[in-house]
Write an enzyme that holds these catalytic residues in place. Sequence first.
Site, PDB file in Angstrom:
ATOM      1  N   ASP A  61     -46.963  10.992  29.776  1.00 46.96           N
ATOM      2  CA  ASP A  61     -46.465  10.434  28.513  1.00 46.96           C
ATOM      3  C   ASP A  61     -46.607   8.921  28.635  1.00 46.96           C
ATOM      4  OD1 ASP A  61     -44.759   9.771  26.138  1.00 46.96           O
ATOM      5  OD2 ASP A  61     -44.279  11.895  26.220  1.00 46.96           O
ATOM      6  N   ARG A 105     -46.705  20.206  23.487  1.00 43.30           N
ATOM      7  CA  ARG A 105     -45.700  20.813  22.611  1.00 43.30           C
ATOM      8  C   ARG A 105     -45.245  19.777  21.584  1.00 43.30           C
ATOM      9  NH1 ARG A 105     -39.731  23.054  24.240  1.00 43.30           N
ATOM     10  NH2 ARG A 105     -39.371  20.841  24.609  1.00 43.30           N
ATOM     11  N   HIS A 143     -48.296  17.324  15.966  1.00 46.96           N
ATOM     12  CA  HIS A 143     -47.714  17.309  14.602  1.00 46.96           C
ATOM     13  C   HIS A 143     -47.244  15.904  14.208  1.00 46.96           C
ATOM     14  CE1 HIS A 143     -43.075  18.042  15.258  1.00 46.96           C
ATOM     15  NE2 HIS A 143     -43.544  17.191  16.137  1.00 46.96           N
TER      16      HIS A 143
HETATM   17  C1  LIG Z   1     -42.247  15.083  19.398  1.00 42.97           C
HETATM   18  S1  LIG Z   1     -42.293  14.457  21.020  1.00 42.97           S
HETATM   19  C2  LIG Z   1     -42.522  15.933  21.959  1.00 42.97           C
HETATM   20  C3  LIG Z   1     -42.114  15.751  23.390  1.00 42.97           C
HETATM   21  C4  LIG Z   1     -42.259  17.010  24.252  1.00 42.97           C
HETATM   22  N1  LIG Z   1     -43.603  17.518  24.285  1.00 42.97           N
HETATM   23  C5  LIG Z   1     -41.318  18.080  23.764  1.00 42.97           C
HETATM   24  O1  LIG Z   1     -41.759  19.064  23.195  1.00 42.97           O
HETATM   25  O2  LIG Z   1     -40.102  17.889  23.925  1.00 42.97           O
HETATM   26  C6  LIG Z   1     -43.894  13.691  21.088  1.00 42.97           C
HETATM   27  C7  LIG Z   1     -44.173  13.029  22.416  1.00 42.97           C
HETATM   28  O3  LIG Z   1     -45.473  12.406  22.332  1.00 42.97           O
HETATM   29  C8  LIG Z   1     -45.404  11.232  23.113  1.00 42.97           C
HETATM   30  N2  LIG Z   1     -46.474  10.313  22.764  1.00 42.97           N
HETATM   31  C9  LIG Z   1     -46.599   9.590  21.629  1.00 42.97           C
HETATM   32  N3  LIG Z   1     -47.699   8.819  21.665  1.00 42.97           N
HETATM   33  C10 LIG Z   1     -48.267   9.054  22.859  1.00 42.97           C
HETATM   34  C11 LIG Z   1     -49.434   8.549  23.491  1.00 42.97           C
HETATM   35  N4  LIG Z   1     -50.207   7.632  22.884  1.00 42.97           N
HETATM   36  N5  LIG Z   1     -49.731   9.005  24.707  1.00 42.97           N
HETATM   37  C12 LIG Z   1     -48.942   9.927  25.330  1.00 42.97           C
HETATM   38  N6  LIG Z   1     -47.830  10.442  24.786  1.00 42.97           N
HETATM   39  C13 LIG Z   1     -47.499  10.005  23.565  1.00 42.97           C
HETATM   40  C14 LIG Z   1     -44.031  10.686  22.764  1.00 42.97           C
HETATM   41  O4  LIG Z   1     -43.601   9.692  23.672  1.00 42.97           O
HETATM   42  C15 LIG Z   1     -43.186  11.926  22.782  1.00 42.97           C
HETATM   43  O5  LIG Z   1     -42.647  12.169  24.048  1.00 42.97           O
END
Ligand SMILES: C[S@@+](CC[C@H](N)C(=O)[O-])C[C@H]1O[C@@H](n2cnc3c(N)ncnc32)[C@H](O)[C@@H]1O
Length: 397
Positions: A258, A294, A298
């Site tokens: 992340d 996950r 979206h």
């Molecule tokens: C809706 S959350 C889902 C987190 C986790 N997968 C869950 O289901 O609990 C979206 C995740 O995407 C990560 N994210 C956003 N932009 C990102 C990037 N450029 N590279 C890696 N992760 C990213 C956010 O930090 C966040 O943790």
Amino acid sequence: MATSISEITRAVEALLANPPPIEDRKDGEAELLFDAMDRLRVALEKPEQTVNRIIFSCRTLPIIKIAQGMGIFDAFAAAGHDKPLSLDQLDKQTKGDRPMLVRILRLLITEKVVTKANDLFTLAPFAFQFRNDTVSGEVIKHFHNTALTAIQAPNYLKARDYMSPDDAYDAPHQFANNTKKHYFDWLADDEERQRPFNATMSLPRHDNQNQWFDIYPVRERLDDKSHVFIDLGGGAGHDVASLKSRFPDLPGRLVLQDLPAVVKGVELPSGIEVIPHNMFEPQPIKGARAYYMRTVLHDWPDKQALEVLARTREAMGKSSILLINENVLSEGGADDTPVVAHTDFTMMLNFSSHERTEAEWTELLQKANLKVIKVWKPQQTIKSRALFEAMRADASL
Ligand SMILES: C[S@@+](CC[C@H](N)C(=O)[O-])C[C@H]1O[C@@H](n2cnc3c(N)ncnc32)[C@H](O)[C@@H]1O
């Protein structure tokens, strides 16, 4: 059968006096009752009562957040469950002046969060979770941030003739918070935003009694010491940690990726590697067995979702699997649970994105030169969740 208002009231009071425990209820039985009660309420209310309910509903969250900030829930928790407190006791243990305390208690009573009897106040059992040191307490803070954007959304949409937004850098979020930053960069700027967001993500997903690894053949697909499993955009790693806890002996590497601000200081069970990574940059781990996301895609409109899929596709080998664990909207759009309908709205507010139907997910993956091998769905009545298993279009299992 109870058919008059007074008979139904008596039946409801009888049920209230002796509510059946959650574990004794049939699947979906209580939800059918809630739905019927909601419809009955609208049918019986005078129009002005319905309007009052609607216009005041947006205040519930701010009222809870004020009570949380004043330490009202902390005071009840310190006294212990079922322990009523007097106004004097609450006044001594909370921030603010007495008139403010009385005003907020009055509102908490109308919200059925507090009851008052014999000049003593009692907190409803569900509301203990709003104290300051709990995950649910953090969730209130996170959703209050989102509510500030929701309040501004009518002005944003009016200025754009109510056209669906599709630019992650010109969403209601930027409009409401007077920023040019993408929502995730804006979160990372302030610990008071990032921490509540991470806590919210750590909650079990709505209507998702089945974990994805309960429906997916983990032993068949991921059980080899050469395998690397990557939880991409995995937040603080709660999902990959659950996988590890369910399959402690799974050979191979488990990796959490992340953004650096999100994984900084994250502590996970031994055996899970943490690699800060921006998913818009080339994926450093090539040919992993599984790239898992996950509720990551979206958050992004198709343009950026396809960029993330392209970076992942470039890294995938012929035996790599892509696992997309996502919300799925009903076809036709009007047959979704309130939680799914609101999540779709949240995607618009923060990201100019949207939830997708199964056909839209499949099409998105196809556009990224990937083919869907199977769509895994939880059993029971859950229609709003699916695990898309995909491979490179030129590969097969
Ligand atoms: C809706 S959350 C889902 C987190 C986790 N997968 C869950 O289901 O609990 C979206 C995740 O995407 C990560 N994210 C956003 N932009 C990102 C990037 N450029 N590279 C890696 N992760 C990213 C956010 O930090 C966040 O943790």
